[in-house]
Design an enzyme around this catalytic site. Sequence first.
Site, PDB file in Angstrom:
ATOM      1  N   ALA A  31      19.464  57.723 -12.740  1.00 39.90           N
ATOM      2  CA  ALA A  31      19.125  58.560 -11.579  1.00 39.90           C
ATOM      3  C   ALA A  31      19.083  60.039 -11.947  1.00 39.90           C
ATOM      4  O   ALA A  31      18.453  60.841 -11.267  1.00 39.90           O
ATOM      5  CB  ALA A  31      20.139  58.326 -10.465  1.00 39.90           C
ATOM      6  N   VAL A  41      30.722  52.826   7.694  1.00 38.06           N
ATOM      7  CA  VAL A  41      30.998  52.562   9.109  1.00 38.06           C
ATOM      8  C   VAL A  41      31.246  51.063   9.293  1.00 38.06           C
ATOM      9  O   VAL A  41      30.472  50.239   8.815  1.00 38.06           O
ATOM     10  CB  VAL A  41      29.798  52.972   9.990  1.00 38.06           C
ATOM     11  N   LYS A 100      15.818  42.804   7.343  1.00 38.85           N
ATOM     12  CA  LYS A 100      14.468  42.252   7.550  1.00 38.85           C
ATOM     13  C   LYS A 100      14.107  42.093   9.018  1.00 38.85           C
ATOM     14  O   LYS A 100      12.932  42.208   9.390  1.00 38.85           O
ATOM     15  CB  LYS A 100      14.315  40.921   6.812  1.00 38.85           C
ATOM     16  N   GLU A 122      13.806  47.327  -0.353  1.00 37.37           N
ATOM     17  CA  GLU A 122      13.595  46.256  -1.342  1.00 37.37           C
ATOM     18  C   GLU A 122      14.463  45.025  -1.061  1.00 37.37           C
ATOM     19  O   GLU A 122      14.028  43.884  -1.227  1.00 37.37           O
ATOM     20  CB  GLU A 122      13.914  46.797  -2.745  1.00 37.37           C
ATOM     21  N   VAL A 125      13.718  41.535   1.402  1.00 34.20           N
ATOM     22  CA  VAL A 125      13.004  40.289   1.071  1.00 34.20           C
ATOM     23  C   VAL A 125      13.491  39.749  -0.273  1.00 34.20           C
ATOM     24  O   VAL A 125      13.458  40.457  -1.282  1.00 34.20           O
ATOM     25  CB  VAL A 125      11.472  40.512   0.991  1.00 34.20           C
ATOM     26  N   GLY A 127      16.402  39.029  -1.571  1.00 35.20           N
ATOM     27  CA  GLY A 127      17.618  39.563  -2.193  1.00 35.20           C
ATOM     28  C   GLY A 127      17.352  40.445  -3.389  1.00 35.20           C
ATOM     29  O   GLY A 127      16.782  41.529  -3.268  1.00 35.20           O
ATOM     30  N   GLU A 183      23.089  34.187   7.268  1.00 40.98           N
ATOM     31  CA  GLU A 183      23.118  35.296   8.228  1.00 40.98           C
ATOM     32  C   GLU A 183      24.337  35.134   9.128  1.00 40.98           C
ATOM     33  O   GLU A 183      24.901  34.038   9.235  1.00 40.98           O
ATOM     34  CB  GLU A 183      21.852  35.272   9.087  1.00 40.98           C
ATOM     35  N   LYS A 198      10.861  37.962   6.549  1.00 41.38           N
ATOM     36  CA  LYS A 198      10.501  38.395   5.189  1.00 41.38           C
ATOM     37  C   LYS A 198       8.995  38.234   4.952  1.00 41.38           C
ATOM     38  O   LYS A 198       8.349  39.106   4.359  1.00 41.38           O
ATOM     39  CB  LYS A 198      11.305  37.580   4.172  1.00 41.38           C
ATOM     40  N   GLY A 295      23.375  36.669  -1.297  1.00 40.56           N
ATOM     41  CA  GLY A 295      24.657  36.925  -1.966  1.00 40.56           C
ATOM     42  C   GLY A 295      24.842  38.422  -2.132  1.00 40.56           C
ATOM     43  O   GLY A 295      23.870  39.178  -2.265  1.00 40.56           O
TER      44      GLY A 295
HETATM   45  N1  HSE Z   1      20.522  34.648   4.787  1.00 42.41           N
HETATM   46  C1  HSE Z   1      19.600  35.107   3.835  1.00 42.41           C
HETATM   47  C2  HSE Z   1      19.246  33.960   2.902  1.00 42.41           C
HETATM   48  C3  HSE Z   1      20.186  36.258   3.073  1.00 42.41           C
HETATM   49  O1  HSE Z   1      19.914  32.936   2.941  1.00 42.41           O
HETATM   50  O2  HSE Z   1      18.304  34.079   2.145  1.00 42.41           O
HETATM   51  C4  HSE Z   1      19.169  37.057   2.333  1.00 42.41           C
HETATM   52  O3  HSE Z   1      18.240  37.632   3.174  1.00 42.41           O
END
Ligand code: HSE
Length: 420
Positions: A31, A41, A100, A122, A125, A127, A183, A198, A295
């Site tokens: 960087a 928060v 997303k 980034e 979508v 991970g 989620e 996504k 993850g």
């Molecule tokens: N819950 C989502 C998944 C996490 O299982 O892909 C990543 O967006």
Amino acid sequence: MVKVGIVGVGTVGVSVAQILKENADVISARAGRDIVVKSGVVKNLSKDRGVDITLTDNVDDILNDDEIEIVVELMGGVDEPYEVVTKALKSGKAVVTANKALLAYHRYELQELAKDIAFEYEASVAGGIPIINALRNGLSANHIESIMGIMNGTCNYMLTKMSNEGVAYDVILKEAQDLGYAEADPTFDVGGYDAAHKLLILASIAYGIDAKPEDILIEGIENISQDDIAFAKEFGYAIKLLGIAKKDGNEVELRVHAALVPQDEMIAKIDGVMNGISVVGDKVGETLYYGAGAGGDATASAVVANIVDIVRGGKSTPMLGFDRPMEAGTLTLKDSADIESKYYLRVNVSDKAGVLARITKIFEEHNISVQTMLQRPADGSSANLLISTHNAKESDIQAMIQTLQELDFVQSKPAMIRIV
Ligand code: HSE
């Protein structure tokens, strides 16, 4: 030194703070400046997050802090984050989000609002896979012909375990939640909505299509049974939850659903929490992106990469990668009823004379041609008909399912999976 504020210090937020600390050597080298989390928060201050950052339960502590240059939004949900992100951008702070759902509903307004302020997403979508960067920058020379892939780690983890180990649906969903993949409300995963969010983001970058989740075909994996898995194995398929965007003339079809994928396709071999997305460009041909789709650390890897980009002074302008209508503004969303596919149906019927003949007649009446058919005894008096079709139209299949389920010898609503 650049100071960052994290709004929402859950699994991903904790990983962002840890990565910025543990990998500070490479991060600051790349960087060009040191990056630290000034505060985070949370809703519940008494819960131990196991991370050494100052916590507050008041988002204004970050939004009004002039030292904080970058706000990382990891709250989840739509309305509350929209307000936070809007305020951050209006006060001139750069924003990084993994949200997303927020983008599925507000990406065009946020692009308009962000203008010259960096707004990166980034991690929203797939991970840790840099698919946004690939689509927005790496493939910018191409007309995108299709995007197809596994975009939800939770569903892929569940389908893999159900298929390879016969683990029950509820048991494996709980495991995915415990591993931090799902989620906060896992119906977003298993109902296909997370993958749809996504897909909509990717479709905007690829086609400039401004669709909302309500506009597209979305189905989840809740009805996949061991019978379907057995059929898939017997006929050489894997069952995957896919997000598909495909250009056909001036129309783009967008859909999320479970699909039977031939076992020799690369997508079929993507197992566990991994995501895999194929993008076909008219000049580059097929490209494939693979990696952990959920993850804490994998998702945080993408969040931190966005932070590094912003600190370097890079800004992908505009946020969705285009600022004039793409393809002369002629692309429109295809009506879901017009989508064509091959289909697999599981019809539970009374096991008696004449049933098979009636069923095949109904296929003919709906202009649907059978490719394979298998009958399996279910309980004493019923049988499962496992049927695959040649290419058919979505509206014809839906009408036929309606007709079938009204017949007295059909015991429950037929299950259907599309074949790709
Ligand atoms: N819950 C989502 C998944 C996490 O299982 O892909 C990543 O967006």
